[in-house]
Write an enzyme that holds these catalytic residues in place. Structure first.
Site, PDB file in Angstrom:
ATOM      1  N   LYS A  54      -1.724   9.120  -3.274  1.00 42.99           N
ATOM      2  CA  LYS A  54      -0.417   8.905  -2.639  1.00 42.99           C
ATOM      3  C   LYS A  54       0.579   8.260  -3.622  1.00 42.99           C
ATOM      4  O   LYS A  54       1.744   8.600  -3.655  1.00 42.99           O
ATOM      5  CB  LYS A  54      -0.640   8.016  -1.413  1.00 42.99           C
ATOM      6  CG  LYS A  54       0.522   7.193  -0.953  1.00 42.99           C
ATOM      7  CD  LYS A  54       1.325   7.952   0.048  1.00 42.99           C
ATOM      8  CE  LYS A  54       2.498   7.201   0.607  1.00 42.99           C
ATOM      9  NZ  LYS A  54       2.724   5.855   0.187  1.00 42.99           N
ATOM     10  N   HIS A  77      -6.137   3.587   3.345  1.00 46.85           N
ATOM     11  CA  HIS A  77      -6.827   2.465   2.697  1.00 46.85           C
ATOM     12  C   HIS A  77      -8.329   2.520   3.007  1.00 46.85           C
ATOM     13  O   HIS A  77      -9.164   2.294   2.129  1.00 46.85           O
ATOM     14  CB  HIS A  77      -6.294   1.135   3.231  1.00 46.85           C
ATOM     15  CG  HIS A  77      -4.854   0.862   2.924  1.00 46.85           C
ATOM     16  ND1 HIS A  77      -3.893   0.763   3.902  1.00 46.85           N
ATOM     17  CD2 HIS A  77      -4.208   0.644   1.750  1.00 46.85           C
ATOM     18  CE1 HIS A  77      -2.725   0.501   3.358  1.00 46.85           C
ATOM     19  NE2 HIS A  77      -2.877   0.432   2.052  1.00 46.85           N
TER      20      HIS A  77
HETATM   21  P1  AMP Z   1      -0.790  -0.315  -0.843  1.00 48.20           P
HETATM   22  O1  AMP Z   1      -1.388  -1.212   0.202  1.00 48.20           O
HETATM   23  O2  AMP Z   1       0.319   0.522  -0.350  1.00 48.20           O
HETATM   24  O3  AMP Z   1      -0.490  -1.069  -2.121  1.00 48.20           O
HETATM   25  O4  AMP Z   1      -1.931   0.714  -1.231  1.00 48.20           O
HETATM   26  C1  AMP Z   1      -3.188   0.293  -1.659  1.00 48.20           C
HETATM   27  C2  AMP Z   1      -3.989   1.478  -2.147  1.00 48.20           C
HETATM   28  O5  AMP Z   1      -4.139   2.412  -1.081  1.00 48.20           O
HETATM   29  C3  AMP Z   1      -3.307   2.228  -3.294  1.00 48.20           C
HETATM   30  O6  AMP Z   1      -4.278   2.646  -4.219  1.00 48.20           O
HETATM   31  C4  AMP Z   1      -2.683   3.404  -2.581  1.00 48.20           C
HETATM   32  O7  AMP Z   1      -2.490   4.521  -3.412  1.00 48.20           O
HETATM   33  C5  AMP Z   1      -3.725   3.693  -1.514  1.00 48.20           C
HETATM   34  N1  AMP Z   1      -3.128   4.446  -0.417  1.00 48.20           N
HETATM   35  C6  AMP Z   1      -2.011   4.112   0.290  1.00 48.20           C
HETATM   36  N2  AMP Z   1      -1.724   5.069   1.194  1.00 48.20           N
HETATM   37  C7  AMP Z   1      -2.672   6.030   1.059  1.00 48.20           C
HETATM   38  C8  AMP Z   1      -2.921   7.272   1.693  1.00 48.20           C
HETATM   39  N3  AMP Z   1      -2.129   7.726   2.660  1.00 48.20           N
HETATM   40  N4  AMP Z   1      -3.977   8.002   1.283  1.00 48.20           N
HETATM   41  C9  AMP Z   1      -4.783   7.552   0.284  1.00 48.20           C
HETATM   42  N5  AMP Z   1      -4.617   6.382  -0.349  1.00 48.20           N
HETATM   43  C10 AMP Z   1      -3.570   5.632   0.025  1.00 48.20           C
END
Ligand code: AMP
Length: 284
Positions: free
Chosen positions: A151, A37
């Site tokens: 991801k 994030h």
């Molecule tokens: P989430 O909190 O899981 O909804 O993710 C929020 C954002 O962070 C989304 O755009 C995800 O794709 C991105 N994200 C989550 N994990 C990763 C990671 N390991 N590397 C890069 N971006 C990520």
């Protein structure tokens, strides 16, 4: 870093930034932040935007109520992490603020075959919920640039499609997947892995890397079976392993079938569902 809970207060701040000539960068999240994030925020800052992060655990994209209930929540620590990468504003709305009672903001777009495969097949309703909240948040923040992670590759494709269909004036920026030292893709869900499952989980990325090498010589069906066996052999339960055209997300059979090819995995480590993907041909 300014913290906002109300749409109006955030919008007043953003209006002032725009008037001062600044572009707005936006990274929506569900909190329990990790370095993946934070990389979105770093990218937005490198682009010299006034960077907004949101933390909102969106109830409409969880098809499993237990998953929603158990989703990790740690707002104070998240705020500290965002501060450490110089995020400019954090939006932490309540459910009623995002979905005002009495107003149906459900987005009814047809994503066609993009949304019926992989996550769409195993998490019914997930993408409609996700697209609804991203559209709502874009409507609130009105960013110039939207930062999302590779991801969640299918999610990214669907958001790109949504932006196209609605002709939204926003640029989608993809952030490469950030991994732990042993290759496991960072995820808020990793916090819930038992020590045994945490030790086994890197097999997902290792299998994707092996698949990438093997796919140059062997058909998709064969490399998919090998990856499935490897993941199961480490004690995880693979839900799917797919090798797809990186634009249409439809299965390919062989290396020559598309310019951009992505291998995607979903697997359960105990009761925790993990996803990952790897570009095996071309550039996403
Ligand atoms: P989430 O909190 O899981 O909804 O993710 C929020 C954002 O962070 C989304 O755009 C995800 O794709 C991105 N994200 C989550 N994990 C990763 C990671 N390991 N590397 C890069 N971006 C990520």
């Amino acid at each position: 870093m300014k913290i906002f809970r109300k749409v109006k207060d955030l919008q007043t701040c953003l209006e002032q930034e725009r008037e001062a000539g600044r572009h707005i960068g936006f990274a929506p999240t569900m909190g329990a932040l990790h370095d993946g994030h934070l990389e979105l925020i770093r990218m937005a800052k490198r682009d010299e935007t006034f960077t907004v992060a949101s933390i909102f655990v969106n109830p409409t994209q969880f098809n499993d109520p237990k998953d929603l209930e158990k989703y990790p929540r740690m707002p104070e620590k998240d705020a500290e992490l965002l501060l450490s990468v110089h995020c400019d504003a954090l939006f932490m709305p309540t459910v009623d603020e995002v979905y005002p009672p009495g107003k149906d903001l459900t987005l009814h777009l047809d994503f066609g075959a993009l949304a019926t495969v992989m996550e769409g097949e195993f998490r019914p309703g997930h993408f409609q919920g996700m697209a609804t909240v991203v559209n709502r948040l874009l409507d609130i923040v009105k960013p110039d640039k939207l930062y999302m992670g590779q991801k969640d590759y299918q999610q990214l494709c669907i958001v790109r499609n949504m932006i196209g269909q609605l002709q939204l004036p926003v640029e989608l920026v993809m952030c490469p997947t950030v991994r732990e030292a042993d290759g496991l893709a960072m995820s808020s869900r990793n916090l819930r892995l038992t020590p045994d499952m945490r030790a086994a989980a890197p097999i997902i990325y290792a299998s994707l890397q092996a698949l990438k090498t093997e796919f140059k010589k062997e058909p998709a069906a064969v490399v998919i079976q090998k990856a499935t066996d490897r993941i199961a052999g480490a004690g995880l339960r693979p839900e799917y392993v797919e090798v797809v055209n990186g634009i249409t997300l439809q299965s390919v059979q062989n290396w020559h079938d598309a310019e951009l090819i992505v291998a995607c995995v979903a697997a359960f480590a105990g009761e925790i569902r993990l996803i990952d993907n790897l570009v095996v041909k071309g550039h996403a």
